[in-house]
Write a protein that holds these residues in place. Sequence first.
Motif, PDB file in Angstrom:
ATOM      1  N   ASP A  18       0.827  -1.209   0.000  1.00  0.00           N
ATOM      2  CA  ASP A  18       0.000   0.000   0.000  1.00  0.00           C
ATOM      3  C   ASP A  18       0.860   1.257   0.000  1.00  0.00           C
ATOM      4  O   ASP A  18       0.546   2.241  -0.672  1.00  0.00           O
ATOM      5  CB  ASP A  18      -0.931   0.011   1.214  1.00  0.00           C
ATOM      6  CG  ASP A  18      -2.143  -0.888   1.026  1.00  0.00           C
ATOM      7  OD1 ASP A  18      -2.235  -1.561  -0.011  1.00  0.00           O
ATOM      8  OD2 ASP A  18      -3.012  -0.912   1.932  1.00  0.00           O
ATOM      9  N   TRP A  19       1.959   1.229   0.755  1.00  0.00           N
ATOM     10  CA  TRP A  19       2.874   2.363   0.744  1.00  0.00           C
ATOM     11  C   TRP A  19       3.466   2.555  -0.649  1.00  0.00           C
ATOM     12  O   TRP A  19       3.555   3.683  -1.156  1.00  0.00           O
ATOM     13  CB  TRP A  19       3.990   2.167   1.773  1.00  0.00           C
ATOM     14  CG  TRP A  19       3.571   2.548   3.165  1.00  0.00           C
ATOM     15  CD1 TRP A  19       2.984   1.752   4.097  1.00  0.00           C
ATOM     16  CD2 TRP A  19       3.702   3.843   3.773  1.00  0.00           C
ATOM     17  NE1 TRP A  19       2.740   2.465   5.253  1.00  0.00           N
ATOM     18  CE2 TRP A  19       3.174   3.747   5.081  1.00  0.00           C
ATOM     19  CE3 TRP A  19       4.223   5.063   3.349  1.00  0.00           C
ATOM     20  CZ2 TRP A  19       3.140   4.830   5.959  1.00  0.00           C
ATOM     21  CZ3 TRP A  19       4.190   6.145   4.227  1.00  0.00           C
ATOM     22  CH2 TRP A  19       3.659   6.022   5.510  1.00  0.00           C
ATOM     23  N   ALA A  20       3.863   1.468  -1.277  1.00  0.00           N
ATOM     24  CA  ALA A  20       4.447   1.554  -2.620  1.00  0.00           C
ATOM     25  C   ALA A  20       3.422   2.060  -3.635  1.00  0.00           C
ATOM     26  O   ALA A  20       3.748   2.864  -4.519  1.00  0.00           O
ATOM     27  CB  ALA A  20       4.986   0.189  -3.041  1.00  0.00           C
ATOM     28  N   LEU A  21       2.172   1.606  -3.505  1.00  0.00           N
ATOM     29  CA  LEU A  21       1.122   2.042  -4.425  1.00  0.00           C
ATOM     30  C   LEU A  21       0.872   3.541  -4.275  1.00  0.00           C
ATOM     31  O   LEU A  21       0.769   4.268  -5.271  1.00  0.00           O
ATOM     32  CB  LEU A  21      -0.158   1.253  -4.170  1.00  0.00           C
ATOM     33  CG  LEU A  21      -1.339   1.562  -5.091  1.00  0.00           C
ATOM     34  CD1 LEU A  21      -0.986   1.266  -6.553  1.00  0.00           C
ATOM     35  CD2 LEU A  21      -2.571   0.757  -4.662  1.00  0.00           C
TER      36      LEU A  21
ATOM     37  N   GLN B 116      -3.876  13.848   6.603  1.00  0.00           N
ATOM     38  CA  GLN B 116      -5.121  13.083   6.617  1.00  0.00           C
ATOM     39  C   GLN B 116      -5.063  12.094   7.761  1.00  0.00           C
ATOM     40  O   GLN B 116      -4.306  11.109   7.702  1.00  0.00           O
ATOM     41  CB  GLN B 116      -5.346  12.338   5.302  1.00  0.00           C
ATOM     42  CG  GLN B 116      -6.560  11.419   5.302  1.00  0.00           C
ATOM     43  CD  GLN B 116      -7.841  12.145   5.668  1.00  0.00           C
ATOM     44  OE1 GLN B 116      -8.263  13.058   4.967  1.00  0.00           O
ATOM     45  NE2 GLN B 116      -8.470  11.753   6.779  1.00  0.00           N
ATOM     46  N   ILE B 117      -5.808  12.358   8.808  1.00  0.00           N
ATOM     47  CA  ILE B 117      -5.859  11.453   9.947  1.00  0.00           C
ATOM     48  C   ILE B 117      -6.364  10.095   9.471  1.00  0.00           C
ATOM     49  O   ILE B 117      -7.362  10.000   8.753  1.00  0.00           O
ATOM     50  CB  ILE B 117      -6.786  12.018  11.049  1.00  0.00           C
ATOM     51  CG1 ILE B 117      -6.191  13.321  11.605  1.00  0.00           C
ATOM     52  CG2 ILE B 117      -6.995  11.006  12.168  1.00  0.00           C
ATOM     53  CD1 ILE B 117      -7.144  14.094  12.499  1.00  0.00           C
ATOM     54  N   GLY B 118      -5.645   9.051   9.850  1.00  0.00           N
ATOM     55  CA  GLY B 118      -6.086   7.709   9.497  1.00  0.00           C
ATOM     56  C   GLY B 118      -5.533   7.164   8.202  1.00  0.00           C
ATOM     57  O   GLY B 118      -5.906   6.061   7.787  1.00  0.00           O
ATOM     58  N   ASP B 119      -4.632   7.900   7.549  1.00  0.00           N
ATOM     59  CA  ASP B 119      -4.027   7.386   6.310  1.00  0.00           C
ATOM     60  C   ASP B 119      -2.626   7.976   6.159  1.00  0.00           C
ATOM     61  O   ASP B 119      -2.402   8.958   5.448  1.00  0.00           O
ATOM     62  CB  ASP B 119      -4.882   7.725   5.098  1.00  0.00           C
ATOM     63  CG  ASP B 119      -4.563   6.832   3.902  1.00  0.00           C
ATOM     64  OD1 ASP B 119      -3.425   6.334   3.833  1.00  0.00           O
ATOM     65  OD2 ASP B 119      -5.456   6.632   3.044  1.00  0.00           O
ATOM     66  N   ALA B 120      -1.671   7.367   6.854  1.00  0.00           N
ATOM     67  CA  ALA B 120      -0.308   7.878   6.864  1.00  0.00           C
ATOM     68  C   ALA B 120       0.353   7.810   5.495  1.00  0.00           C
ATOM     69  O   ALA B 120       1.088   8.727   5.096  1.00  0.00           O
ATOM     70  CB  ALA B 120       0.534   7.108   7.891  1.00  0.00           C
ATOM     71  N   ALA B 121       0.106   6.729   4.752  1.00  0.00           N
ATOM     72  CA  ALA B 121       0.731   6.591   3.435  1.00  0.00           C
ATOM     73  C   ALA B 121       0.211   7.652   2.470  1.00  0.00           C
ATOM     74  O   ALA B 121       0.980   8.225   1.684  1.00  0.00           O
ATOM     75  CB  ALA B 121       0.468   5.192   2.881  1.00  0.00           C
ATOM     76  N   TYR B 122      -1.073   7.918   2.528  1.00  0.00           N
ATOM     77  CA  TYR B 122      -1.669   8.956   1.684  1.00  0.00           C
ATOM     78  C   TYR B 122      -1.066  10.310   2.022  1.00  0.00           C
ATOM     79  O   TYR B 122      -0.624  11.059   1.146  1.00  0.00           O
ATOM     80  CB  TYR B 122      -3.181   8.960   1.908  1.00  0.00           C
ATOM     81  CG  TYR B 122      -3.952   9.982   1.105  1.00  0.00           C
ATOM     82  CD1 TYR B 122      -4.422   9.682  -0.165  1.00  0.00           C
ATOM     83  CD2 TYR B 122      -4.242  11.247   1.622  1.00  0.00           C
ATOM     84  CE1 TYR B 122      -5.141  10.605  -0.910  1.00  0.00           C
ATOM     85  CE2 TYR B 122      -4.957  12.181   0.890  1.00  0.00           C
ATOM     86  CZ  TYR B 122      -5.412  11.844  -0.365  1.00  0.00           C
ATOM     87  OH  TYR B 122      -6.129  12.766  -1.099  1.00  0.00           O
ATOM     88  N   SER B 123      -1.021  10.627   3.317  1.00  0.00           N
ATOM     89  CA  SER B 123      -0.506  11.934   3.742  1.00  0.00           C
ATOM     90  C   SER B 123       0.952  12.117   3.340  1.00  0.00           C
ATOM     91  O   SER B 123       1.339  13.168   2.810  1.00  0.00           O
ATOM     92  CB  SER B 123      -0.647  12.093   5.263  1.00  0.00           C
ATOM     93  OG  SER B 123      -2.004  12.139   5.638  1.00  0.00           O
ATOM     94  N   ALA B 124       1.775  11.106   3.588  1.00  0.00           N
ATOM     95  CA  ALA B 124       3.195  11.220   3.270  1.00  0.00           C
ATOM     96  C   ALA B 124       3.416  11.404   1.774  1.00  0.00           C
ATOM     97  O   ALA B 124       4.236  12.233   1.348  1.00  0.00           O
ATOM     98  CB  ALA B 124       3.945   9.983   3.768  1.00  0.00           C
ATOM     99  N   SER B 125       2.691  10.651   0.971  1.00  0.00           N
ATOM    100  CA  SER B 125       2.881  10.749  -0.480  1.00  0.00           C
ATOM    101  C   SER B 125       2.349  12.066  -1.023  1.00  0.00           C
ATOM    102  O   SER B 125       2.915  12.638  -1.970  1.00  0.00           O
ATOM    103  CB  SER B 125       2.237   9.559  -1.202  1.00  0.00           C
ATOM    104  OG  SER B 125       0.846   9.491  -0.964  1.00  0.00           O
TER     105      SER B 125
ATOM    106  N   SER C 296       5.958  18.787  -2.643  1.00  0.00           N
ATOM    107  CA  SER C 296       7.381  19.108  -2.713  1.00  0.00           C
ATOM    108  C   SER C 296       7.920  18.962  -4.131  1.00  0.00           C
ATOM    109  O   SER C 296       8.709  19.803  -4.600  1.00  0.00           O
ATOM    110  CB  SER C 296       8.165  18.195  -1.761  1.00  0.00           C
ATOM    111  OG  SER C 296       9.541  18.452  -1.825  1.00  0.00           O
ATOM    112  N   PHE C 297       7.516  17.908  -4.838  1.00  0.00           N
ATOM    113  CA  PHE C 297       8.012  17.724  -6.203  1.00  0.00           C
ATOM    114  C   PHE C 297       7.505  18.833  -7.116  1.00  0.00           C
ATOM    115  O   PHE C 297       8.255  19.352  -7.962  1.00  0.00           O
ATOM    116  CB  PHE C 297       7.613  16.359  -6.757  1.00  0.00           C
ATOM    117  CG  PHE C 297       8.065  16.160  -8.179  1.00  0.00           C
ATOM    118  CD1 PHE C 297       9.418  16.110  -8.487  1.00  0.00           C
ATOM    119  CD2 PHE C 297       7.152  16.073  -9.217  1.00  0.00           C
ATOM    120  CE1 PHE C 297       9.861  15.968  -9.804  1.00  0.00           C
ATOM    121  CE2 PHE C 297       7.570  15.928 -10.536  1.00  0.00           C
ATOM    122  CZ  PHE C 297       8.931  15.874 -10.826  1.00  0.00           C
ATOM    123  N   ALA C 298       6.244  19.234  -6.946  1.00  0.00           N
ATOM    124  CA  ALA C 298       5.715  20.330  -7.751  1.00  0.00           C
ATOM    125  C   ALA C 298       6.513  21.604  -7.509  1.00  0.00           C
ATOM    126  O   ALA C 298       6.819  22.358  -8.444  1.00  0.00           O
ATOM    127  CB  ALA C 298       4.236  20.550  -7.430  1.00  0.00           C
TER     128      ALA C 298
END
Length: 268
Positions: A102-105, A145-154, A160-162
């Motif tokens: 999920d983190w990779a996705l 986003q509380i409850g979705d660490a992978a979403y928030s980090a990505s 940052s990339f933008a």
Amino acid sequence: MDISGKSIVITGGASGIGAALARQAVAAGAKVCIADLNIELAQSVAKEIGAIAVACDVTQEKQIIEAIEFAQAAHGPLDIFVSNAGLGRGDPSHAASAPDADWALNWNVHVMAHVWAARALLPAMIARGSGYFVNVASAAGLLNQIGDAAYSASKHAAVSFAESLLIAHGDDGIGVSVVCPQYVATPLLGLGDADAQGNLLTAGDVAASVWQGVADGTFVIMPHPEVAKYSALRGADPARWIKGMQMLRAKAINEQGSISVSGFYKLV
């Protein structure tokens, strides 16, 4: 940038914000290619609005390149690439509980898809001195986003990339906008336009903000204006911000019985 007559690719363009972006772009005179995993739905939307469609899994660099080539064969050199495809899985339990897959996705869809599009398009855009990237992130990319660490980090990485794109290539004639909405009534939340009320915007509302932002050359597009206030608070007083988010998390558990990402729009 005036989008009339421009060649545009929109990933995740078969539904939600992507479909609204496509409809409004075609209405404004743009030449649109909808790129989506769901090719049947993409073709249906494309036929309805007068666009073209191509199958595209944005976790595969080769497919992003092929989508760009498909659009350019039909419409000429690409002017605008909209990286809109996204997903949300949520944390199974604690903040590190999501599996590596999920983190990779999340990373591939929300970050690398933007990188791969830029890698494919920047050389030609720089050579001609024009081009535009619209990278759809989230308010979670400025906040959390509380409850979705992978979403928030990505999503933080997407912002940052933008920023890196614009710092490095703004003087080359490249425009960049990063879109940071809060909650939107889209299939991602299991909602539609009829559910929109209060701070819950429709996909059309967000799309209109995006195209106005592109016209104005706005870097951070915030369809929900209150996000700017929250972001300023986060920067000015991190301890207060964290405490407030902890209280919001506790409220979600108390009122909804669990951390349900799809239900958070009812709390903010």
